[in-house]
Design an enzyme around this catalytic site. Structure first.
Site, PDB file in Angstrom:
ATOM      1  N   THR A 180     122.230  44.180 -59.750  1.00  0.00           N
ATOM      2  CA  THR A 180     122.828  44.487 -58.453  1.00  0.00           C
ATOM      3  C   THR A 180     123.576  43.281 -57.889  1.00  0.00           C
ATOM      4  O   THR A 180     123.197  42.141 -58.156  1.00  0.00           O
ATOM      5  CB  THR A 180     121.680  44.869 -57.490  1.00  0.00           C
ATOM      6  OG1 THR A 180     121.148  46.090 -57.928  1.00  0.00           O
ATOM      7  CG2 THR A 180     122.120  44.982 -56.055  1.00  0.00           C
ATOM      8  N   ARG A 220     117.967  59.661 -57.571  1.00  0.00           N
ATOM      9  CA  ARG A 220     117.179  58.560 -56.987  1.00  0.00           C
ATOM     10  C   ARG A 220     118.105  57.625 -56.193  1.00  0.00           C
ATOM     11  O   ARG A 220     119.152  57.216 -56.682  1.00  0.00           O
ATOM     12  CB  ARG A 220     116.471  57.790 -58.100  1.00  0.00           C
ATOM     13  CG  ARG A 220     115.665  56.555 -57.621  1.00  0.00           C
ATOM     14  CD  ARG A 220     116.462  55.277 -57.685  1.00  0.00           C
ATOM     15  NE  ARG A 220     115.649  54.087 -57.457  1.00  0.00           N
ATOM     16  CZ  ARG A 220     116.118  52.856 -57.322  1.00  0.00           C
ATOM     17  NH1 ARG A 220     117.422  52.644 -57.389  1.00  0.00           N
ATOM     18  NH2 ARG A 220     115.334  51.841 -57.129  1.00  0.00           N
ATOM     19  N   VAL A 221     117.721  57.311 -54.984  1.00  0.00           N
ATOM     20  CA  VAL A 221     118.471  56.345 -54.180  1.00  0.00           C
ATOM     21  C   VAL A 221     117.551  55.156 -53.927  1.00  0.00           C
ATOM     22  O   VAL A 221     116.403  55.339 -53.519  1.00  0.00           O
ATOM     23  CB  VAL A 221     118.928  56.973 -52.844  1.00  0.00           C
ATOM     24  CG1 VAL A 221     119.553  55.925 -51.939  1.00  0.00           C
ATOM     25  CG2 VAL A 221     119.931  58.103 -53.123  1.00  0.00           C
ATOM     26  N   GLY A 222     118.055  53.948 -54.191  1.00  0.00           N
ATOM     27  CA  GLY A 222     117.245  52.749 -53.986  1.00  0.00           C
ATOM     28  C   GLY A 222     117.419  52.177 -52.593  1.00  0.00           C
ATOM     29  O   GLY A 222     117.896  52.849 -51.666  1.00  0.00           O
ATOM     30  N   ASP A 223     117.048  50.930 -52.457  1.00  0.00           N
ATOM     31  CA  ASP A 223     117.142  50.253 -51.158  1.00  0.00           C
ATOM     32  C   ASP A 223     118.582  49.925 -50.766  1.00  0.00           C
ATOM     33  O   ASP A 223     118.916  49.837 -49.577  1.00  0.00           O
ATOM     34  CB  ASP A 223     116.359  48.941 -51.195  1.00  0.00           C
ATOM     35  CG  ASP A 223     116.935  48.010 -52.257  1.00  0.00           C
ATOM     36  OD1 ASP A 223     116.926  48.403 -53.444  1.00  0.00           O
ATOM     37  OD2 ASP A 223     117.439  46.926 -51.903  1.00  0.00           O
ATOM     38  N   THR A 266     118.099  42.354 -53.260  1.00  0.00           N
ATOM     39  CA  THR A 266     118.122  42.856 -54.633  1.00  0.00           C
ATOM     40  C   THR A 266     116.695  42.875 -55.153  1.00  0.00           C
ATOM     41  O   THR A 266     115.851  42.118 -54.686  1.00  0.00           O
ATOM     42  CB  THR A 266     119.013  41.971 -55.527  1.00  0.00           C
ATOM     43  OG1 THR A 266     118.740  42.274 -56.908  1.00  0.00           O
ATOM     44  CG2 THR A 266     118.757  40.487 -55.328  1.00  0.00           C
ATOM     45  N   GLY A 267     116.441  43.739 -56.131  1.00  0.00           N
ATOM     46  CA  GLY A 267     115.102  43.808 -56.709  1.00  0.00           C
ATOM     47  C   GLY A 267     114.639  45.243 -56.817  1.00  0.00           C
ATOM     48  O   GLY A 267     115.453  46.179 -56.716  1.00  0.00           O
ATOM     49  N   GLY A 287     113.803  48.431 -55.782  1.00  0.00           N
ATOM     50  CA  GLY A 287     114.127  49.067 -54.501  1.00  0.00           C
ATOM     51  C   GLY A 287     112.983  49.819 -53.875  1.00  0.00           C
ATOM     52  O   GLY A 287     112.855  49.863 -52.645  1.00  0.00           O
TER      53      GLY A 287
HETATM   54  N1  ASP Z   1     117.650  47.120 -55.595  1.00  0.00           N
HETATM   55  C1  ASP Z   1     118.321  47.882 -56.618  1.00  0.00           C
HETATM   56  C2  ASP Z   1     117.720  49.252 -56.674  1.00  0.00           C
HETATM   57  O1  ASP Z   1     116.517  49.382 -56.604  1.00  0.00           O
HETATM   58  C3  ASP Z   1     118.251  47.271 -57.964  1.00  0.00           C
HETATM   59  C4  ASP Z   1     118.403  45.791 -58.043  1.00  0.00           C
HETATM   60  O2  ASP Z   1     118.620  45.100 -57.070  1.00  0.00           O
HETATM   61  O3  ASP Z   1     118.312  45.291 -59.159  1.00  0.00           O
HETATM   62  O4  ASP Z   1     118.461  50.174 -56.869  1.00  0.00           O
END
Ligand code: ASP
Length: 303
Positions: free
Chosen positions: A173, A201-204, A224-225, A227
């Site tokens: 990301t 699926r929707v992340g953060d 990032t990370g 989500g």
């Molecule tokens: N935060 C993003 C998600 O969960 C992925 C990422 O940051 O690597 O979609």
């Protein structure tokens, strides 16, 4: 007020000695440089973060725009958020397909509609209605991700969190935050999400307060990370609240990552700039490529 910009290429289990990580840092430097140049010419923070994120989306190395991860159905569904600290205006898209630069579509949602977030088919219909450029799925796909999708398809026990804690080839990301010459803050985040995520699926990343936040009174943040964990603690808004309580951007990022780990066993990273122009970043994964600059100073980078 001296300008400032910081960008990231995603927190995860990067191989610290890989060429890919070195290249990702170089892309971060290019994105930060473009943002810095725009800020130096008097452009707004919101223009700078959009332009910087477009550079990161255009890199096939990173999980946003071109190079996005594939979901469990072998499709690319992307999420993006942009936020203006002047008036808290926000634009976001989620689970959107066949656009090269989702961050610019998010900007059009912010500037051209009364809404904050458009998803899936609705976001795509909006793109078409304003003549926003669409692309083919193949334009977003990189060969290595296609191979990885085929390999992961066979692994029934694979969990999406693995890109954050198990060493392997990855990109990730992207995000940018900036402070302009007029003291305005802005944030932008864009992602292809996690590998083998369920369709829909929707992340953060596109969620205001989770994947990013910007408020001239406190700070601008991009996250990032993993989500599913980041959104539980609304991590980007948390950083702004900590700044409001008296912390600088660096301490606030460190404190929020500590909370992420302790409260929800989360893995991730943050970049931030507070209203005084202090830069912060922190992560609890193996690496997070980043690059930053203040004023016309040289670009610093790390991972
Ligand atoms: N935060 C993003 C998600 O969960 C992925 C990422 O940051 O690597 O979609």
């Amino acid at each position: 007020m001296p300008t400032a910009i910081i960008v990231h290429g995603g927190a995860g289990a990067w191989d610290l000695n890989s060429e890919k990580l070195r290249e990702a840092m170089a892309v971060c430097r290019s994105a930060a440089k473009l943002g810095q140049d725009l800020l130096s010419c008097g452009h707004s923070a919101i223009d700078a973060v959009e332009a910087a994120v477009r550079v990161l989306e255009d890199s096939p190395l990173l999980d946003a725009g071109i190079g996005s991860y594939l979901n469990a159905a072998g499709e690319v569904e992307m999420d993006a958020l942009i936020m203006d600290g002047r008036d808290l205006n926000t634009g976001a898209v989620a689970a959107v397909r066949r656009v090269r630069n989702p961050i610019s579509l998010a900007r059009r949602v912010m500037d051209g509609t009364e809404h904050n977030l458009l998803v899936g088919a609705g976001a795509e219909a909006f793109a078409d209605s304003i003549g926003f450029p669409r692309c083919a799925v193949d334009d977003l796909l990189v060969g290595s991700e296609l191979e990885r999708f085929l390999a992961l398809k066979q692994q029934e026990t694979y969990e999406t969190i693995e890109i954050f804690n198990q060493p392997g080839a990855m990109g990730d990301t992207v995000g940018a935050v900036a402070l302009d010459i007029n003291g305005n803050l802005a944030a932008a985040t864009s992602t292809g999400g996690t590998r083998k995520k369920l369709p829909g699926r929707v992340g953060d990343s596109p969620l205001v307060g989770s994947g990013g936040y910007a408020d001239n009174l406190t700070a601008a943040v991009s996250a990032t990370g993993y989500g599913e964990a980041l959104m539980k603690i609304v991590i980007s808004k948390r950083v702004c609240d900590l700044v409001e309580g008296g912390m600088n951007a660096s301490d606030a990022c460190a404190s929020a990552i500590q909370l992420l780990e302790q409260r929800v066993s989360g893995l991730g990273g943050l970049i931030a700039i507070d209203a005084s122009g202090n830069i912060g970043f922190n992560f609890n994964t193996d690496a997070m490529p980043y690059a930053f600059a203040t004023g016309d100073g040289s670009i610093s980078s790390g991972r």
